[in-house]
Motif scaffolding. Structure first.
Motif, PDB file in Angstrom:
ATOM      1  N   LEU A 126       0.832  -1.204   0.000  1.00 41.83           N
ATOM      2  CA  LEU A 126       0.000   0.000   0.000  1.00 41.83           C
ATOM      3  C   LEU A 126       0.868   1.255   0.000  1.00 41.83           C
ATOM      4  CD1 LEU A 126      -2.944   0.970   0.112  1.00 41.83           C
ATOM      5  CD2 LEU A 126      -2.829   0.873   2.604  1.00 41.83           C
ATOM      6  N   LEU A 144      -2.915   9.328   0.944  1.00 47.84           N
ATOM      7  CA  LEU A 144      -4.009   8.763   0.152  1.00 47.84           C
ATOM      8  C   LEU A 144      -5.202   9.735   0.121  1.00 47.84           C
ATOM      9  CD1 LEU A 144      -5.311   6.438  -1.376  1.00 47.84           C
ATOM     10  CD2 LEU A 144      -5.901   5.385   0.794  1.00 47.84           C
ATOM     11  N   GLU A 192      -1.520   3.236  -8.678  1.00 48.19           N
ATOM     12  CA  GLU A 192      -2.445   2.087  -8.665  1.00 48.19           C
ATOM     13  C   GLU A 192      -3.822   2.444  -8.093  1.00 48.19           C
ATOM     14  OE1 GLU A 192       1.166  -1.164  -8.107  1.00 48.19           O
ATOM     15  OE2 GLU A 192      -0.300  -0.909  -6.511  1.00 48.19           O
ATOM     16  N   MET A 193      -3.974   3.702  -7.645  1.00 48.55           N
ATOM     17  CA  MET A 193      -5.254   4.071  -7.050  1.00 48.55           C
ATOM     18  C   MET A 193      -6.226   4.528  -8.136  1.00 48.55           C
ATOM     19  SD  MET A 193      -5.359   3.456  -3.995  1.00 48.55           S
ATOM     20  CE  MET A 193      -4.199   2.810  -2.826  1.00 48.55           C
ATOM     21  N   TRP A 253      -8.195   0.172  -5.019  1.00 49.83           N
ATOM     22  CA  TRP A 253      -6.769  -0.042  -5.251  1.00 49.83           C
ATOM     23  C   TRP A 253      -6.635  -1.159  -6.288  1.00 49.83           C
ATOM     24  CZ3 TRP A 253      -3.283  -2.689  -1.047  1.00 49.83           C
ATOM     25  CH2 TRP A 253      -1.978  -2.814  -1.558  1.00 49.83           C
ATOM     26  N   ALA A 292       1.696   1.984  -3.477  1.00 52.02           N
ATOM     27  CA  ALA A 292       0.600   2.010  -4.448  1.00 52.02           C
ATOM     28  C   ALA A 292       0.397   3.386  -5.080  1.00 52.02           C
ATOM     29  CB  ALA A 292      -0.693   1.553  -3.778  1.00 52.02           C
ATOM     30  N   ARG A 303      -4.615  -3.557  -7.253  1.00 54.49           N
ATOM     31  CA  ARG A 303      -3.407  -4.212  -6.753  1.00 54.49           C
ATOM     32  C   ARG A 303      -2.984  -5.265  -7.773  1.00 54.49           C
ATOM     33  NH1 ARG A 303      -2.865  -7.268  -0.888  1.00 54.49           N
ATOM     34  NH2 ARG A 303      -0.606  -7.119  -0.734  1.00 54.49           N
TER      35      ARG A 303
END
Ligand code: C2E
Length: 701
Positions: free
Chosen positions: A455, A513, A463-464, A487, A458, A489
């Motif tokens: 995370l 975030l 990746e969000m 997310w 990320a 992933r």
């Protein structure tokens, strides 16, 4: 005195030449006046009324009248009318008598040069007297008006002595509110007589509030008050120091908030207790388990969760009907409750499932298992005695799953899942058994570490994703959207925020975030605005993010860089966030609200539902939690809660968004009760930006 209007002088004089002489002397000294002369009592009385003199100059002895009588008549007519004796012969004693009787001065005819001075000074004194009389009238009037307001208000008002705390005055509303018939009776008592009179609502605490008011300024607080009959009732008290007539006073304004409290309690009870059995419900159980878990982690004392499922309940319920089923559940609840200590909790999880929380069981893992098993056996024994309903005996068994805590990194959901799994194992093992959960602990710990590690990277790896879920009105038209993060992933597809937000929150990753979400949401908002869609975009704000000292500055910066319209931005905060640090929260909310940003309370009803707090916030909207929405058409408890929330919103002038609308039945239920904005799978799932844009565009056409 207005110098444009000439004075009116009344001479009481039988010798016209004397009156003329006096008039000349006065004129010479610059007095402008008109005058008339009278000689008899009748003329004198007429002149008082018709001529309305400003000054009377009277001889002492006249053939048909006398100065002393004229003086008494003049005084009876108007005490503020200057009366000067002007006489040729008067001894000192008579002069003193005249002054004592009310004459303003006397002047001897052989010393007429003094007349202008005597007249002017009498007129000056008259002016002062008149203005004093006027002030006294005004004072009486303002006192009368103050009394009227004091007694006309519906709020009870107390005036207390700041030095002693003793009550000095109360208004009529106070007598009505507290059930007293006279002020004397109230004032003879003390504040303690008007309070619930037990901590924290006793005389000593009341005096502390008074002291604090003197030291720190106005105070507002809730107070459990007591009527003369002994009945207790809730009030909201506002205290402020005051200086009344140069004396230190404390003014207390007291409102009866019985109805507000009842609504709060009703919401709380509906949200936290099971309507059928009166036991705590799933929500309250989770709260208590959360607290117990934190306490156990701190103290290293072990506790346990028992999952209790009734065997054969379904068969009895189907065969004998719901009434019998309900009575059976009630009896089971009572027996379960008898198997617990005061500090333990028995809750209804739903249907025929119950959960038991045992706290402070033992210092070691094995001892905790032993003791929890003993309680489970006790429950099984209690349930094995037949239940009598309508003259018939019903036999049921119970399957019980046990897990103990604390185990590293486990949360409430983990524990409930473990106890549930153990209960299924008990059922598989042939019912009416107790089973214990063996944790695959290591695996869970490792998975959690990996999640946090990935995370962290990320955001940098892009990746969000931000999804938008439409919010619609009764006709299904878009009125706004909620931004929901996912997310992507690698290798796992779109991961739910339920999985990673708690980890982000705990590890602090939420700050970066949250900022990303806000920026992305504002960027999309700008694009929507540019395309002519007037939609509000709601963004979830995590408590940790909101509590950052620079949160307001951060929002301003994002608005500036993206150019988004703040009046289209809604920040969703939770009830817990608001209540934890109310002063800081209100200050920040007000600041952001000034920019045009609106606030919505997420998951309303699951938290404290304190109306007192809600009223103080610059709020725009309440969101009804989807768990209530989903069960509302079938569960009377949740239905009542939804209705209460809608009523509270109406009362506070807030709009309401119902979350998680999945079916037409739910939608109709909400619509019928006046809800106007909806969000849920029935309309749309959260959508990726291109898809959302396309739908919004189609709506415009
Ligand atoms: N069963 C059901 N669910 C529905 C339905 N309609 C919407 N939902 C889901 O309900 C959740 C509503 O969001 P929430 O209460 O704010 O609850 C959110 C919010 O508390 C948190 N969250 C999501 N995005 C963010 C974010 O950007 N920042 C923060 N701090 N929290 C977020 O994660 C929670 C869960 O988000 P999601 O998984 O996206 O779950 C969303 C949404 O997908 C429906 O008809 N049925």
């Amino acid at each position: 005195m207005n110098t444009d209007i000439p004075l009116r002088i009344l001479f009481v004089e039988d010798v016209p030449a004397d009156a003329e002489l006096a008039a000349r002397i006065l004129s010479k000294e610059g007095l402008a006046f008109t005058s008339i002369r009278v000689e008899t009592q009748e003329e004198f009385l007429n002149a008082l009324i018709e001529y309305r003199p400003d000054l009377i100059l009277s001889d002492y002895s006249l053939p048909q009248f006398d100065g002393m009588r004229a003086l008494r008549l003049a005084l009876a007519h108007n005490v503020n009318l200057p009366f000067i004796i002007v006489t040729g012969s008067i001894d000192e004693e008579t002069a003193v008598d005249c002054i004592k009787a009310g004459a303003w001065d006397y002047v001897l005819k052989e010393r007429m040069a003094r007349l202008p001075f005597a007249a002017k000074s009498a007129l000056e004194r008259r002016k002062i007297r008149l203005s004093q009389a006027e002030s006294a009238v005004m004072l009486r009037e303002s006192e009368r008006r103050y009394r009227e307001i004091f007694n006309a208000t519906n709020e009870a008002i107390f005036i207390d002595d700041a030095a002693t705390g003793q009550m000095i005055d109360v208004n009529d509303a106070m007598l009505r509110m507290y059930g007293y018939s006279s002020k004397q009776e109230v004032l003879a008592g003390s504040i303690g007589d008007l309070s619930a009179n037990r901590p924290p609502y006793s005389q000593a605490e009341a005096e502390q509030h008074l002291r604090r008011t003197l030291e720190q300024g106005p105070q507002t607080f809730e107070w459990l008050a007591r009527k003369r009959s002994g009945e207790e009732f809730w009030t909201e008290v506002s205290l402020r120091g005051s200086d009344i007539g140069g004396k230190g006073r404390i003014l207390a304004v007291v409102r009866d908030i019985t109805e507000r409290k009842a609504a709060e309690t009703a919401i709380h009870h509906l949200a936290y207790f099971d309507a059928l059995t009166g036991l705590p419900n799933r929500r309250l159980f989770r709260d208590r388990l959360n607290q117990a878990l934190a306490a156990a982690q701190r103290s290293n004392r072990w506790g346990a969760v028992l999952f209790v499922d009734l065997d054969q309940f379904k068969q009895i319920n189907d065969a004998r009907g719901h009434d019998v089923g309900d009575l059976l559940l009630k009896q089971v609840s009572e027996r379960l409750n008898r198997c617990r200590r005061d500090e333990d909790t028995v809750a209804r999880q739903g249907g025929d499932e119950f959960v038991v929380l045992l706290v402070h069981l033992a210092a070691t893992h094995s001892a905790a298992i032993r003791l929890a098993t003993r309680v489970a056996e006790k429950i099984r024994d209690a349930a094995s005695v037949p239940f009598q309903i309508g003259g018939l005996d019903y036999h049921i068994g119970v399957s019980i799953g046990i897990t103990v805590f604390p185990k590293a990194t486990e949360n409430v959901d983990d524990l409930l899942r473990e106890a549930d799994t153990a209960m299924y194992r008990a059922k598989e093992a042939g019912r009416n058994t107790v089973s214990y959960f063996e944790p695959a602990m290591q695996e869970a710990v490792q998975a959690r570490f990996a999640l946090e590690h990935d995370l962290r990277q990320a955001l940098a790896r892009n990746e969000m994703r931000l999804l938008l879920q439409p919010q619609v009105d009764g006709q299904g038209r878009f009125v706004g959207a909620e931004a929901l993060v996912r997310w992507e992933r690698p290798g796992q597809g779109l991961v739910s925020p339920m999985v990673f937000i708690p980890v982000a929150e705990e590890s602090g990753i939420i700050l970066a975030l949250g900022r990303w979400v806000l920026e992305e949401a504002c960027r999309l908002l700008k694009q929507l605005d540019a395309a002519g869609h007037i939609l509000r975009l709601a963004v979830n704000v995590s408590p940790r993010q909101f509590r950052q000292p620079d949160f307001v500055a951060c929002v301003c910066e994002v608005l500036q860089t993206t150019g988004a319209d703040p009046t289209h931005l809604v920040l969703e905060v939770t009830e817990g966030l608001v209540i934890e640090n109310i002063h800081d929260t209100i200050a920040k909310m007000i600041e952001l609200n000034r920019l045009g940003i609106r606030f919505s309370i997420d998951d309303f009803g699951t938290g404290y539902s304190s109306l007192a707090y809600l009223k103080r916030l610059p709020l725009h909207e309440l969101k009804i939690d989807r768990t209530f929405v989903q069960d509302a058409p079938t569960d009377p408890n949740d239905a009542a809660l939804v209705e209460t929330i809608l009523a509270v919103a109406r009362h506070l002038n807030l709009s309401v968004v119902a979350e998680g609308v999945e079916t037409k039945i739910q939608l109709d239920f909400l619509k019928q009760r006046g809800c106007e904005v909806f969000q849920g799978y029935f309309f749309d799932r959260p959508l990726l930006w291109p898809h959302f844009q396309e739908k919004a565009f189609l709506q415009m056409r």
